[in-house]
Scaffold this active site. Structure first.
Site, PDB file in Angstrom:
ATOM      1  N   LYS A   7       0.856  -1.207   0.000  1.00 46.26           N
ATOM      2  CA  LYS A   7       0.000   0.000   0.000  1.00 46.26           C
ATOM      3  C   LYS A   7       0.881   1.243   0.000  1.00 46.26           C
ATOM      4  O   LYS A   7       0.627   2.199  -0.726  1.00 46.26           O
ATOM      5  CB  LYS A   7      -0.907   0.014   1.232  1.00 46.26           C
ATOM      6  N   ASP A 125      -0.767   4.321  10.290  1.00 47.46           N
ATOM      7  CA  ASP A 125      -1.663   3.339   9.661  1.00 47.46           C
ATOM      8  C   ASP A 125      -2.554   2.686  10.716  1.00 47.46           C
ATOM      9  O   ASP A 125      -2.906   1.514  10.608  1.00 47.46           O
ATOM     10  CB  ASP A 125      -0.764   2.287   8.969  1.00 47.46           C
ATOM     11  N   LYS A 165      -3.748   6.818   7.740  1.00 47.84           N
ATOM     12  CA  LYS A 165      -4.942   6.065   7.328  1.00 47.84           C
ATOM     13  C   LYS A 165      -6.195   6.640   7.978  1.00 47.84           C
ATOM     14  O   LYS A 165      -6.202   6.985   9.154  1.00 47.84           O
ATOM     15  CB  LYS A 165      -4.789   4.604   7.743  1.00 47.84           C
TER      16      LYS A 165
END
Ligand SMILES: C[S@@+](CC[C@H](N)C(=O)[O-])C[C@H]1O[C@@H](n2cnc3c(N)ncnc32)[C@H](O)[C@@H]1O
Length: 274
Positions: A7, A125, A165
């Site tokens: 990612k 994240d 995120k």
């Protein structure tokens, strides 16, 4: 190590390698290095593995994550040397990013190790299992949304970058937080990387070029106060922080509204076209 590494590779490639090529960025290339990054809410460490795999010893990473079954496992990586990475867990020694004392401890260690300048970029994240409560993921995650942004404002150096995120961003709380980050950085973008499962709510807020002015300093202090408030309220069931920027202030910022509308319109037309 894991799919998360891919990612960050996707995000990095989509942004013309703004993270892994920060050593070539016009604002930072005069320095010889090392180039510093922080990886927060980051175990087992796929993001750091990606960065260190690309840049090896030229980049040095500082990690912060919960000390649980998802703790860092960079020493198990077969493609990087963990010597360039140092993990911290805060004064509480649990790695909880929502604890204000932990944040201050991480800040002081990172600033000490970077001669007071801070890191060139930070990734975060944070996420945890919400099985059975999927519709509440955004609300359950608001504290880590906020604390990850606060850590970034505490440790990213001037002109540095940040990616974090998010899940859904429907609530006034999330919109206010995105607005505050928009005020701190030159540019913010929301991206869903190809390698993120299409059916989940995950997306990444990419913040480019931290500004250094009085507004940023005020927002940093403000986020600190909110983090402390939320930490005190963590066991309360009836009281919560619902909004951090009044909606009329956001609505009166025409530039912010127009740029968000342009993105939404583009997404809608893309969907129709597909
Ligand atoms: C999706 S995983 C991160 C994956 C990571 N980016 C990688 O590349 O391997 C989410 C991480 O957030 C951490 N986390 C969740 N809540 C946290 C908190 N309050 N403080 C610190 N870390 C947290 C979890 O322990 C987990 O390691």
């Amino acid at each position: 190590m894991n799919r998360a590494a891919l990612k960050l590779a996707n995000i990095d490639a989509s942004t013309n390698f703004m993270f892994s090529n920060i050593d070539k960025d016009e604002n930072h290339c005069r320095l010889k290095g090392p180039f510093y990054f922080a990886d927060v809410c980051a175990g087992p460490g796929g993001f750091s593995e990606y960065i260190l795999w690309r840049k090896s010893w030229v980049f040095k990473g500082f990690g912060f994550t919960l000390r649980d079954e998802n703790d860092f496992q960079l020493y198990n990586s077969c493609c990087i040397s963990p010597q360039s990475f140092q993990a911290f867990y805060g004064t509480q020694k649990d790695g909880n990013v929502c604890c204000p004392d932990n944040i201050l401890d991480f800040k002081s260690k990172v600033l000490f190790s970077t001669r007071g300048e801070g890191v060139h970029f930070m990734t975060s994240d944070g996420g945890f299992c919400v099985d059975g409560y999927e519709n509440f993921q955004e609300v359950l995650s608001k504290n880590i949304y906020l604390c990850q942004c606060l850590v970034a404002l505490e440790i990213v150096r001037s002109h540095g970058h940040f990616v974090t995120k998010l899940f859904d961003v429907f609530t006034r709380f999330s919109v206010g937080l995105i607005y505050l980050m928009y005020k701190c950085f030159k540019k913010v973008t929301i991206l869903k990387p190809n390698s993120s499962r299409p059916a989940n709510a995950e997306r990444y807020l990419i913040c480019n070029d931290l500004q250094s002015n009085g507004d940023v300093e005020n927002i940093r202090i403000y986020l600190r106060l909110i983090a402390e408030k939320m930490w005190k309220l963590k066991d309360e069931e009836q009281t919560d922080v619902l909004e951090i920027v009044p909606l009329d202030i956001i609505k009166s910022d025409i530039e912010f509204l127009i740029s968000s509308e342009v993105v939404i319109t583009e997404l809608v037309s893309l969907k129709l076209w597909l």
